[in-house]
Write a protein that holds these residues in place. Structure first.
Motif: not given
Length: 337
Positions: A41-58
């Motif tokens: 679950a942790y790994t899948f959430s990381f991959v999905v969040l990485y693929l979501v467009p957008g820079d988290p800091v911006e």
């Protein structure tokens, strides 16, 4: 001459079981499976969040209302939160910290992710607990009514209600309750956490699909058990219908329902996101919504791990309860060979 017959091989010894039919091998296997589920679950959430467009800091800077930020400041923030590394490096670093229960600081609030979740747990636990009690009560009542009544059309009507409850979206139920009981009749508060009165509408909204699912499964399981020979024997002894249902049929009808306990908990957790949003209640649902829309990676991953731990724990407790209801079921680990 007498025919020589080879002696039958001795049966293989059964695995040593602990108290209640649960041995160490079974618990070790379940623990390994649970760790794997949480990691997946942790790994899948990381991959999905990485693929979501957008820079988290911006996104963090824009949500904070900062109009002018230099590229150097953006780079400093990216380095501070560790999102300047490559995805594999981020994953391994975050996973190592997560194993030590350190999910980092929220990109939006600047607080530790676990502190944010800890502050939102109580309202969600209150809502989920009330919804479970209501769903179990209504589900059992409908299932018993459907299997006890001798009026055929009433039985069909009662069995039709769960299908309607499952088919209707929970947000639609919430909107109807708001329109009727809050805006038109002014009986209950519409939004917010206004004590026990403010808990009524969200509880009903969250409990309806679960109650429908429970009643349908329990009614079907009861119908099968009531056709078993031991129930026929109980009827031949002159036992009443209520006693047969409660003392002979209900216990044997519960294991199939317990088998889907993890699914029900997952539905409640998913439903809390919708319900708490519709009724503007504080809780984990609102935290999930905010964290996902703002790509707040530390908070999202901490929530995913929490939900996964709850899921595997409920499944283990359901298996143990299955054994208690049916002592013939032994919880033993797999044999070698």
């Amino acid at each position: 001459m007498a025919e020589l017959v080879a002696p039958a091989p001795a049966p293989a010894p059964a695995p040593a079981l602990g108290r209640g039919g649960v041995n160490g091998r079974y618990l070790a296997t379940r623990l390994a499976h649970s760790v794997f589920v949480v990691w997946a679950a942790y790994t899948f959430s990381f991959v999905v969040l990485y693929l979501v467009p957008g820079d988290p800091v911006e996104m963090m800077v824009s949500n904070g209302g900062v109009i002018s930020v230099t590229s150097e400041q953006i780079a400093e923030l990216r380095a501070e939160f560790g999102v300047d590394q490559s995805p594999p490096a981020q994953y391994l670093t975050n996973l190592w910290h997560a194993v030590h229960l350190d999910f980092g600081r929220s990109l939006q609030r600047g607080q530790p992710a676990l502190d944010i979740i800890a502050g939102a747990v109580a309202p969600t636990v209150a809502l989920a607990g009330a919804a479970i009690v209501l769903a179990v009560t209504v589900g059992w009542a409908l299932a018993l009514w459907a299997t006890l009544t001798r009026v055929r059309w009433m039985q069909r009507l009662v069995l039709l209600l769960p299908a309607l409850g499952v088919a209707v979206p929970s947000f639609w139920i919430g909107l109807v309750l708001l329109q009727v009981l809050s805006f038109r009749w002014h009986v209950l508060p519409a939004f917010g956490d206004d004590g026990p009165r403010g808990l009524v509408l969200p509880t009903v909204t969250l409990a309806v699909p679960t109650a429908a699912f429970l009643s349908r499964m329990l009614a079907q399981s009861l119908s099968r058990v009531l056709a078993d020979p031991h129930v026929t024997t109980a009827r031949a002894k002159g036992l009443g219908r209520w006693r047969i249902h409660l003392h002979h049929a209900l216990r044997n009808a519960l294991p199939p329902v317990l088998a889907v306990a993890g699914v029900l908990v997952g539905n409640l957790l998913a439903g809390s996101v919708v319900v708490e949003t519709v009724f503007s209640r504080p809780g984990l649902g609102r935290v999930v919504e905010t964290a996902v829309t703002s790509k707040d990676i530390p908070v999202v991953q901490a929530l995913v791990v929490l939900f996964a731990i709850v899921f595997v724990t409920v499944n283990l407790l359901a298996d143990l309860a299955h054994h208690l209801l049916d002592p013939r079921v032994t919880l033993a680990g797999p044999r070698n060979g």
